[in-house]
Motif scaffolding. Structure first.
Motif, mmCIF file in Angstrom:
data_model
loop_
_atom_site.group_PDB
_atom_site.id
_atom_site.type_symbol
_atom_site.label_atom_id
_atom_site.label_comp_id
_atom_site.label_asym_id
_atom_site.label_seq_id
_atom_site.Cartn_x
_atom_site.Cartn_y
_atom_site.Cartn_z
ATOM 1 N N GLY A 58 55.120 -41.013 22.389
ATOM 2 C CA GLY A 58 54.020 -40.312 21.876
ATOM 3 C C GLY A 58 52.392 -40.913 22.381
ATOM 4 N N ILE A 59 52.541 -42.377 22.046
ATOM 5 C CA ILE A 59 51.597 -42.780 22.766
ATOM 6 C C ILE A 59 51.146 -42.637 23.540
ATOM 7 N N PRO A 60 49.743 -42.073 24.246
ATOM 8 C CA PRO A 60 49.692 -41.882 25.680
ATOM 9 C C PRO A 60 50.190 -43.559 26.354
ATOM 10 N N VAL A 61 50.140 -43.373 27.647
ATOM 11 C CA VAL A 61 50.980 -43.179 28.638
ATOM 12 C C VAL A 61 50.283 -43.990 30.121
ATOM 13 N N ASP A 62 49.998 -45.596 29.875
ATOM 14 C CA ASP A 62 48.395 -46.163 30.921
ATOM 15 C C ASP A 62 49.783 -45.688 32.470
ATOM 16 N N GLU A 63 49.156 -45.915 33.441
ATOM 17 C CA GLU A 63 49.093 -46.792 34.586
ATOM 18 C C GLU A 63 51.085 -47.029 35.067
ATOM 19 N N TRP A 64 50.269 -48.318 34.888
ATOM 20 C CA TRP A 64 51.477 -49.407 34.697
ATOM 21 C C TRP A 64 52.034 -49.591 33.150
ATOM 22 N N VAL A 65 53.393 -49.406 33.270
ATOM 23 C CA VAL A 65 54.028 -49.656 32.008
ATOM 24 C C VAL A 65 55.139 -51.112 31.718
ATOM 25 N N LEU A 66 55.113 -51.744 31.375
ATOM 26 C CA LEU A 66 56.250 -52.740 31.402
ATOM 27 C C LEU A 66 57.947 -52.836 30.548
#
Length: 183
Positions: free
Chosen positions: A136-144
């Protein structure tokens, strides 16, 4: 929407490329804001996505899910003879406009990539079951993506993908079972 409840909803999401379904998923979502999330394992330290090379593709067909993703190697590409124990780090993002939840589901499908590069003799690894748990944490454009293999028995393999935001927050965890085709 399959079922609307008072606190959670059950939905089916289909990811398509050029009007061809490439991934179908069931999602259970809540209607309340996520509480603060604490990860018990820290995010791995890696270079920024723009400093990482694109991952390789053994097969890249037209109208495939691969065409909708931009994936970069944040650790060396796995090989059957390396000693990292079936683990790879990848930066990933969707190339198209898509809901963050759907993007996390699509990005989580990297266990087969790791299998065909890590296990000798495996020609194909087909996803047969996948569960994505989103914090539920907001997601940035990039994800590791921290992709790890857990166990293989010759025909099936189980793996896990931890998904981290650029700020080190855990945004999702996926478990995946694959069917292996051996050469």
């Amino acid at each position: 929407v399959v079922r609307l409840g008072t606190r959670v909803s059950h939905c089916t999401v289909t990811l398509s490329n050029r009007d061809q379904a490439t991934l179908t998923s069931r999602i259970v979502a809540g209607d309340e804001p996520a509480p603060s999330v604490r990860a018990f394992t820290p995010a791995p330290a890696v270079p920024e996505p723009d400093r990482c090379p694109e991952r390789s593709y053994r097969y890249r067909g037209v109208a495939s899910a691969i065409d909708t993703l931009d994936v970069r190697l944040a650790s060396p590409e796995p090989t059957p003879d390396d000693d990292r124990g079936g683990r790879v780090l990848l930066w990933a993002r969707a190339r198209c406009q898509v809901d963050a939840t759907a993007a996390l589901a699509a990005l989580s499908d990297h266990v087969p990539y790791l299998i065909v590069r890590s296990l000798p003799g495996v020609r194909y690894a087909t996803s047969i079951s996948s569960t994505v748990r989103i914090t539920g944490i907001p997601v940035d454009e990039w994800v590791l993506l921290e992709v790890e293999l857990a166990a293989a028995d010759g025909r099936f393999c189980v793996g896990r993908v931890r998904q981290w935001g650029r700020d080190g927050a855990l945004v999702a965890i996926a478990d995946q079972t694959t069917y292996l085709r051996i050469e």
